[in-house]
Design an enzyme around this catalytic site. Structure first.
Site, short mmCIF file in Angstrom:
data_model
loop_
_atom_site.label_atom_id
_atom_site.label_comp_id
_atom_site.label_asym_id
_atom_site.label_seq_id
_atom_site.Cartn_x
_atom_site.Cartn_y
_atom_site.Cartn_z
N PRO A 108 0.13 -1.08 -0.36
CG PRO A 108 -0.12 -1.46 2.19
CD PRO A 108 0.52 -1.81 1.50
CB CYS A 109 2.96 2.89 -2.39
SG CYS A 109 2.32 2.51 -4.46
#
Length: 163
Positions: A128-129
């Site tokens: 989850p950047c």
């Protein structure tokens, strides 16, 4: 390398996997093609082989899944892999600054290298950047565009970033 497409709010995702696991998620087919060439793989559209992955993305976009638990096949440097593993520790519905990620990996002065590793994340959403923002609280670059980043953060209840 098998792949499929998935319609998501305001966009299309391209999802690819090898026999070992999910290896690519993005919204640019040209980028997917370049990724396959770099890995010396041939792309095969195969909806059936991608069914498990699609189901998890559908659940995420329906707000029924907070953490992906699919096999992953990611290749990167030691630093990239360390950063990507750290990103997976950011809780659903939370955001960290790039500095927070650098601190978490024990390299507080490597913010630029951390940002570079985040930018090379091959598994958008799964790693989850989108949960990483600037230290001033502003949204910063995202490989699939800031509109997608806003959408993902809104799904996770972070509507203050949708403006």
């Amino acid at each position: 390398m098998n792949y499929t497409t998935l319609q998501v709010p305001n966009d299309t995702l391209y999802i690819a996997a090898t026999n070992e696991g999910l290896c690519y998620v993005g919204n640019d087919v040209t980028e997917l093609e370049a990724f396959a060439i770099k890995r010396k793989e041939t792309l095969h559209e195969n909806d059936e082989a991608m069914r498990l992955y699609v189901a998890q993305f559908q659940a995420y976009f329906a707000n029924d899944l907070k953490t992906f638990d699919v096999p992953q096949d990611v290749i990167g440097t030691n630093l990239q892999r360390q950063v990507w593993a750290t990103l997976q520790q950011i809780p659903y519905g939370d955001v960290w600054a790039y500095q927070d990620v650098a601190n978490a990996i024990g390299r507080p002065t490597a913010v630029r290298a951390v940002a570079n590793a985040i930018g090379r994340n091959p598994l958008l959403i799964v790693i989850p950047c989108h949960r990483v923002i600037g230290k001033n609280g502003k949204l910063t670059g995202f490989r699939s565009g800031l509109a997608m980043k806003r959408t993902l953060l809104a799904i996770e209840g972070l509507t203050q970033y949708t403006q």
